[in-house]
Design an enzyme around this catalytic site. Structure first.
Site, PDB file in Angstrom:
ATOM      1  N   GLU A 212       0.805  -1.225   0.000  1.00 29.44           N
ATOM      2  CA  GLU A 212       0.000   0.000   0.000  1.00 29.44           C
ATOM      3  C   GLU A 212       0.831   1.263   0.000  1.00 29.44           C
ATOM      4  O   GLU A 212       0.542   2.204  -0.739  1.00 29.44           O
ATOM      5  CB  GLU A 212      -0.950   0.009   1.202  1.00 29.44           C
ATOM      6  CG  GLU A 212      -2.140  -0.939   1.078  1.00 29.44           C
ATOM      7  CD  GLU A 212      -1.819  -2.370   1.475  1.00 29.44           C
ATOM      8  OE1 GLU A 212      -0.678  -2.617   1.924  1.00 29.44           O
ATOM      9  OE2 GLU A 212      -2.703  -3.237   1.368  1.00 29.44           O
ATOM     10  N   HIS A 281     -10.058  -4.766  11.005  1.00 29.72           N
ATOM     11  CA  HIS A 281     -10.741  -4.595   9.718  1.00 29.72           C
ATOM     12  C   HIS A 281     -12.023  -3.779   9.834  1.00 29.72           C
ATOM     13  O   HIS A 281     -12.863  -3.817   8.942  1.00 29.72           O
ATOM     14  CB  HIS A 281     -11.092  -5.954   9.103  1.00 29.72           C
ATOM     15  CG  HIS A 281      -9.920  -6.674   8.515  1.00 29.72           C
ATOM     16  ND1 HIS A 281      -9.003  -7.338   9.283  1.00 29.72           N
ATOM     17  CD2 HIS A 281      -9.516  -6.844   7.240  1.00 29.72           C
ATOM     18  CE1 HIS A 281      -8.090  -7.891   8.498  1.00 29.72           C
ATOM     19  NE2 HIS A 281      -8.374  -7.604   7.249  1.00 29.72           N
TER      20      HIS A 281
END
Ligand SMILES: Cc1ncc(C[n+]2csc(CCOP(=O)(O)OP(=O)(O)O)c2C)c(N)n1
Ligand SMILES: [Mg+2]
Lengths: 478, 336
Positions: A212, A281
């Site tokens: 990322e 998450h």
């Protein structure tokens, strides 16, 4: 002993599915791990494997049957040596309802046999989604948009609206491209980029490795060089790996360069909770990004806003953080078809007009706020729901105007309460319309804890409709 | 420095592994297989929610490595962690109860499939952010070095995780400071839907430490004996103060990435070929029969025991209540 094969849940959000094909025939031997059948879910076609050994004694639900609720018995497996017919006979009287092993499972509904014209079954509530409190409702009527769009609309899911927004902008401008994990060949981890690789090819729809920080920085570099990247984070939880690039490189460079440099780039992906995916998450990053000068931050709710704001974001000369919501991807709305339909960044929307109390919300919380408003209506309280849509720039005027009318305000968000969007709204209200207030502002927010996995705790951690109703009653003193 | 080994090169007899040991590994692998199948089934029944990443197909890696470790060695991995926990000796009931989100789970229902821990068994999680466990595992090694306790850290990561930048920051520090860490790359050929060749410029991942002077080797991760031998050597290297080492285990996951993955990125043929020709459990079973004259009935006995343990765990995990609502607020911070 014979055992039943139950219709499995094959994704966190699946509630029913279609038996596409039986791979095994009655009488065939079955080993653990063998594929029994193919099942179509809300997202994909999946295989069901056997856990037990034996012989396929009976197929209870024939292939082609749609809308089979999870946990419905679909077949019977007899143990080796066990008389197949006997096992079948033993099973037959057992009504499906009694076999549902989990109290939380939906009542087994008679599945619709294939080719039988029947009312399409409405989507059921995500039963294992602790956050969805109320039963599903028909798609809301297209809310009056400040854009006053009068052209043609099409009923679409948010997922499709996003895809169309990207596709239209890519057709319009050759410098727009999409970059991220699983965006191309897999068609998007959440199926947002479906078909884009096929239309635009691998030069413009690009699968990245899981890096990322690297690909966010690469996108920023490409933007400095004049391209217009759309960077998808599989979810915003993973954007934390790239946080330095987003803040230090994307947000600050225009200023640091005295206006010479620009990063016209969109960072997008699902933000906030999903369904039972636990603390790492499930987090709302709205206030993190909204804190940063040099960024624009949007978090829409309706399909029209998803589309119109994403298109504006792609055309914007600045870095835009575009916060989506996984639990809204499958919701349908009336979405403008006109490829020039844009929703301006920085403008809130009155999602429901009202007189007695203002409720501000963004992203999925708008849906809960609208449900709460309906509850409140029954109690004689008329709530005005403001869908903030943009968090930076923030539509101060829209909130202040509403409060001047209602004299009361509740802010709703999914994220943590401390130093949050609600805190900012409290400050805004103090600064802009303190004299109009008849009650102190009330905040409804996620609980101040990392998100727990257990179904009961998850539900407690996330704002529910009843929390919004209670807060509104509190500020309305009734 | 980085060496690829030939697959299947180790014969248990050459490695002088006893029948008893092999049967134990057989039992350990079976337990994981049966546990995972049951977890998959319970997911289908709605008893387990969220993400649930099964380890089916990869059992030989964790069982072979674990057998090479010593008391006090520390272990850390990603979210595909059920197998690692069982191999560490964590209680299947506690693991399954965490999957069902009940108070008897290792994290009392707060963590779920991806987040379990056992300080007692030196298992440090259970991490959901791809690659994040790598610096942490390097930190465990740092603590071993700091205390000079003769222990090592075993840090597992996937073929997808290997591309995260923090992995290389870790490699550099680990090598610079000669930290006792074995990096086990579980190369199951895919990171979600992306094959190694679509994600990595060089697909031989054991080379990834070369720039930092870290030796690496590639091992047939479907062969528990080969895994064990490589792990013994790697552990010895790290324990002897020679710094980090990389072992790339070539393995395969049979199921989708998580429960909702239709796995369209690979052919059924490919999966079937791995299952029928390279299954680590079937292979070991055959070896036990052919080379160790194990009896069919004693293997059946082992198989039954695995099944019974799992059935008991599954029942336990359904009977245990959810956490008390007051638990929502506990464990955020410790009392200072
Ligand atoms: C930083 C980050 N990015 C993306 C994800 C989503 N994600 C979860 S697992 C995964 C694939 C990882 O593949 P690999 O490292 O090969 O491990 P495997 O799943 O094969 O065991 C991805 C992309 C994540 N959890 N964290
Ligand atoms: Mg992998």
């Amino acid at each position: 002993m014979a055992s039943e094969v139950l219709m499995p849940a094959l994704s966190p959000t699946m509630t029913e599915g279609k038996i596409a094909r039986w791979v095994k025939n009655v009488g065939e031997p079955v080993h653990a791990g063998d594929v029994l059948a193919e099942i179509e879910t809300d997202k994909a076609t999946m295989e069901v494997e056997a856990v037990d050994e034996g012989v396929l004694a009976k197929i209870v639900i024939p292939e082609g049957t749609d809308h089979v609720p999870i946990n419905t018995p679909i077949a019977v497996i007899a143990e080796n040596g066990e008389d197949v017919r006997e096992a079948e006979a033993k099973r037959r009287p057992a009504p499906a309802q009694n076999k549902v092993p989990d109290a939380k499972a939906p009542e087994a509904k008679a599945p619709v046999p294939p080719d039988q014209e029947a009312e399409p079954t409405p989507p059921r509530p995500a039963i294992r989604d602790g956050a969805v409190a109320a039963p599903p409702r028909p798609p809301p009527a297209p809310a009056a948009d400040p854009g006053e769009y009068t052209g043609k609309t099409v009923t679409q899911t948010v997922r499709e609206a996003l895809r169309d927004a990207i596709a239209e902008e890519m057709r319009r401008d050759n410098s727009v491209f999409l970059l991220g994990e699983e965006v191309a060949e897999y068609q998007g981890a959440y199926k947002v980029s479906q078909g884009l690789l096929q239309e635009f090819g691998p030069r413009r729809v690009i699968d990245t490795p899981i890096t990322e920080q690297g690909f966010a920085g690469l996108g920023i570099g490409a933007a400095f060089a004049g391209l217009r990247p759309i960077v998808e984070f599989m979810t915003f939880n993973f954007a934390m790996q790239a946080m330095d690039q987003l803040i230090n490189s994307a947000a600050k460079t225009r200023y640091m360069s005295g206006g010479q440099m620009a990063a016209p780039i969109v960072f997008r992906g699902p933000n906030g909770i999903a369904s039972r995916v636990a603390a790492q998450h499930s987090q709302c990053y709205a206030s993190w990004y909204a804190h940063v000068p040099g960024l624009k931050v949007v978090a829409p709710y309706t399909g029209a806003d998803y589309k119109g704001l994403l298109k504006s974001a792609i055309r914007d000369p600045n870095p835009v953080i575009f916060l989506e919501h996984e639990l809204v991807y499958g919701e349908s709305f009336a979405v403008p078809e006109d490829p020039e339909f844009l929703v301006p960044i920085g403008k809130a929307r009155i999602a429901r007009p009202g007189d007695h109390v203002t409720i501000t919300a963004f992203s999925r919380m708008v849906k809960l706020a609208l449900q709460a408003a309906e509850e409140l209506e029954k109690a004689g309280i008329s709530a005005e729901v403001i869908d903030l849509r943009s968090l930076r720039p923030f539509d101060v005027e829209a909130v202040a105007e509403s409060v001047k009318k209602t004299n009361r305000i509740v802010s709703v968000e999914e994220g943590w309460p401390f130093a949050a969007i609600g805190s900012e709204i409290a400050a805004i209200v103090m600064e802009e319309c303190f004299d109009w207030l008849d009650a102190p502002l009330k905040r409804v927010a996620g609980k101040d804890v990392p998100l727990p996995y257990a179904a009961n705790l998850e539900r407690l951690a996330v704002p529910q409709v009843e929390d919004i109703v209670a807060a509104a009653r509190e500020v309305a003193y009734r | 420095m980085a060496v690829a080994r030939k697959p299947n090169r180790v014969k248990p007899a050459d490695a002088q592994i006893s029948a008893e040991t092999l049967k134990r590994w057989y039992a350990d692998m079976l337990l994981i297989r049966r546990f995972e199948e049951r977890a998959g089934q319970m997911y289908g029944m709605g008893l387990i929610g969220g993400f649930c990443h099964l380890y089916i197909g990869q059992e030989a890696v964790v069982v072979g490595v674990q057998a090479a470790l010593q008391e006090g060695d520390t272990i850390i991995t990603s979210y595909r962690d059920h197998g690692h926990m069982l191999a560490c000796g964590m209680d299947p009931k506690g693991v399954m109860s965490e999957l069902t989100g009940r108070r008897c789970g290792y994290s009392h229902g707060k963590g779920g499939s991806m987040h379990m821990f056992s300080p007692e068994k030196n298992f440090f999680g259970g991490h959901g952010i791809v690659g994040a466990q790598v610096p942490i595992g390097t930190g465990l090694a740092f603590a071993h070095r700091y205390r000079d306790d003769g222990r090592i850290s075993v840090t597992y990561l996937g073929d997808g995780a290997i591309n995260q930048g923090q992995v290389y920051e870790s490699f550099n520090m680990a090598s610079l400071w000669k930290l006792p860490v074995v990096y086990v790359i579980e190369n199951n050929r895919y990171g979600m839907g992306t094959s190694v060749s679509r994600a990595s410029a060089r697909t031989d991942l054991y080379h990834r430490g070369v720039a930092y002077g870290i030796p690496g080797e590639q091992v047939d991760g479907m062969d528990v004996v080969a895994v064990n031998e490589a792990a013994l050597e790697a552990a010895e290297h790290a324990r002897a103060g020679q710094g980090p080492i990389i072992v790339e285990m070539l393995t395969y996951r049979y199921r989708g990435h998580s429960m909702s993955d239709p796995a369209k990125y690979r052919t059924k043929d490919e999966v079937n070929r791995m299952r029928t020709e390279h299954d680590p459990i079937d292979h070991l079973r055959q070896r036990l029969l052919d080379e160790y004259s194990a009896r069919e009935d004693e293997l059946k006995q082992i198989e039954k025991r695995a099944r019974d343990i799992v059935i008991e765990a599954a029942q336990f995990a359904q009977d245990c209540p959810e956490p008390d609502p007051s638990e929502l607020w506990t464990d955020v911070l410790a009392e200072a």
